[in-house]
Design a protein around this motif. Structure first.
Motif, mmCIF file in Angstrom:
data_model
loop_
_atom_site.group_PDB
_atom_site.id
_atom_site.type_symbol
_atom_site.label_atom_id
_atom_site.label_comp_id
_atom_site.label_asym_id
_atom_site.label_seq_id
_atom_site.Cartn_x
_atom_site.Cartn_y
_atom_site.Cartn_z
ATOM 1 N N SER A 62 0.914 -1.300 -0.033
ATOM 2 C CA SER A 62 -0.004 -0.005 -0.072
ATOM 3 C C SER A 62 0.880 1.467 0.071
ATOM 4 O O SER A 62 0.374 2.358 -0.563
ATOM 5 C CB SER A 62 -0.802 -0.130 1.238
ATOM 6 N N GLN A 66 1.845 4.821 -3.502
ATOM 7 C CA GLN A 66 1.460 6.157 -2.947
ATOM 8 C C GLN A 66 1.730 7.074 -4.279
ATOM 9 O O GLN A 66 2.629 7.138 -4.908
ATOM 10 C CB GLN A 66 2.237 6.793 -1.968
ATOM 11 N N THR A 138 -2.850 -0.050 6.728
ATOM 12 C CA THR A 138 -3.026 -0.117 4.932
ATOM 13 C C THR A 138 -3.172 1.263 4.833
ATOM 14 O O THR A 138 -3.934 2.192 5.425
ATOM 15 C CB THR A 138 -4.003 -1.002 4.760
ATOM 16 N N HIS A 139 -2.734 1.805 3.617
ATOM 17 C CA HIS A 139 -2.625 3.209 3.193
ATOM 18 C C HIS A 139 -3.125 3.320 1.930
ATOM 19 O O HIS A 139 -2.949 2.640 0.850
ATOM 20 C CB HIS A 139 -1.360 3.954 3.241
ATOM 21 N N LYS A 140 -4.255 4.177 1.757
ATOM 22 C CA LYS A 140 -4.775 4.741 0.518
ATOM 23 C C LYS A 140 -3.667 5.121 -0.437
ATOM 24 O O LYS A 140 -2.836 6.000 0.210
ATOM 25 C CB LYS A 140 -6.017 5.454 0.637
ATOM 26 N N ALA A 143 -2.772 8.841 0.581
ATOM 27 C CA ALA A 143 -2.367 9.059 1.883
ATOM 28 C C ALA A 143 -1.306 9.773 2.311
ATOM 29 O O ALA A 143 -1.450 11.150 2.843
ATOM 30 C CB ALA A 143 -2.270 7.595 2.967
ATOM 31 N N ASP A 252 -10.497 7.867 6.505
ATOM 32 C CA ASP A 252 -10.505 7.472 4.821
ATOM 33 C C ASP A 252 -9.200 7.267 4.288
ATOM 34 O O ASP A 252 -9.469 7.142 2.998
ATOM 35 C CB ASP A 252 -11.263 8.752 4.459
ATOM 36 N N ILE A 253 -8.142 7.501 4.817
ATOM 37 C CA ILE A 253 -7.057 7.349 4.109
ATOM 38 C C ILE A 253 -6.069 6.171 4.655
ATOM 39 O O ILE A 253 -5.149 5.485 4.151
ATOM 40 C CB ILE A 253 -6.029 8.401 4.144
#
Length: 381
Positions: A62, A66, A138-140, A143, A252-253
């Motif tokens: 994740s 980025q 875990t990162h959107k 993020a 949310d991120i």
């Protein structure tokens, strides 16, 4: 009867006060900004990992996705005995060199394991901004970009956020949301930024972004080498050094699965609870009294009134109002952080578990082997 009535009114007013803090915090814990630059200063993303075979691939992949440049990813293998080292080697190849492995050194005396791992990562990092994030996050894709934008817009020296907590098992859904209750109902978040007092501190070690200059000024994680709850103590160190701290709702991120079963919850919360109170026995006693008075005793009064048929103001109506205010707080928190509304009905049972954890945390530190986590025992009380 007068004393009973006064007691019930004080409990109700206390709960209304916490509801008021919660409503204000709903304003003072903003979401992450949407429109942020895709390029900027170099960010070092730093991940300590000890026996994280279950999480490390999802976390690092994740981070590799980025939508921001430039950034580097450093993962410290903290003497893992599971498949973590092998998985990290695969990720390095997969990333094309974007991921770097740092082999952790032996834990020195007087250091908490996570602080030591983060300290080593901080020394290896090249970035102007340092992002410390846990291996179970875990990162959107947006993020990092949005977090850097929030840091730049706020002018803060330290930024932390509350990720979305992934809750799988019944016990996770019952107990983990209490972290949000403590944050949203007991701490006026606007004072985290505006006040220099150490009492008003928030940081979540799952995701903390530093300006390197500030991190160096406080002597990095060496400043909190003995702190089990190192994130909050980092916030205190930044404030003491004259820095500014900001908090965001990052649900949310970023997401995080802290625990997977009751045993992990029991050990994790027991490790942190007494330490978060500064190992203060009076502080723990006050916490136990507060939880009992606000959440357990109203249910006992209400149940007695139903059984005895005594529908008086003191025994029935005021306890009913107390229970409704506590439930309303849980419902608001569940809506904000996308938690199960049905589980809010079991709020009193979650508080019973918290009381048991508080007693175990005290016993482990005072009479046991100390706080236990990932095969290590700590006792810095």
């Amino acid at each position: 009867m007068v004393a009973m009535l006064l007691y019930q009114i004080v409990v109700l007013l206390s709960l209304l006060l916490f509801l008021g803090i919660l409503l204000r915090n709903m304003i003072d814990l903003p979401g992450m900004p949407e429109h942020c630059p895709e390029q900027g200063v170099l960010v070092s993303v730093l991940v300590p990992a000890r026996n994280e075979a279950l999480n490390i691939e999802r976390c690092v992949r994740s981070l590799m996705r980025q939508e921001y440049a430039p950034f580097e990813i450093l993962v410290l293998d903290d003497d893992s005995t599971d498949a973590t080292p092998e998985l990290l080697r695969r990720l390095v190849v997969e990333s094309g060199g974007k991921v770097r492995i740092v082999q952790g050194e032996a834990l020195p005396d007087g250091w908490h394991g996570k602080s030591w791992a983060c300290s080593q990562l901080g020394h290896q990092a090249k970035g102007e901004l340092l992002l410390f994030t846990d291996a179970d996050t875990t990162h959107k894709p947006d993020a990092l970009r949005r977090t850097v934008g929030a840091m730049q817009a706020s002018g803060a020296d330290m930024l932390s956020l509350m990720p979305h907590q992934e809750l799988g098992s019944f016990w996770e859904k019952l107990v983990v949301p209490l972290v949000h209750v403590i944050l949203m109902c007991y701490l006026p978040l606007r004072f985290v930024r505006t006040s220099r007092r150490a009492a008003f501190c928030f940081a979540n070690g799952q995701f903390i972004l530093f300006r390197r200059e500030c991190y160096t000024r406080i002597n990095g994680h060496a400043a909190v080498r003995e702190a089990i709850v190192e994130d909050v103590w980092l916030c205190k160190s930044v404030k003491k050094a004259g820095g500014t701290v900001v908090a965001f709702n990052g649900s949310d991120i970023v997401s995080c699965r802290m625990y997977h079963n009751f045993r992990e919850i029991w050990e994790g919360f027991s490790k942190n609870l007494f330490a978060a109170l500064g190992y203060s026995t009076p502080g723990l006693f006050v916490l136990i009294l507060m939880i009992s008075a606000l959440y357990l005793v109203p249910c006992l009064f209400f149940s007695y009134a139903l059984i005895a048929g005594e529908f008086t103001v003191s025994l029935f109506w005021l306890p009913l109002m107390q229970m409704m205010v506590a439930l309303l707080c849980r419902i608001f928190i569940a809506r904000i952080f996308r938690q199960s509304l049905a589980m809010t009905l079991l709020h009193v049972f979650s508080q019973v578990v918290l009381l048991a954890i508080a007693c175990n945390s005290f016993y482990a530190i005072k009479f046991g082997k100390g706080a236990s986590w990932k095969g290590r025992n700590y006792n810095f009380s």
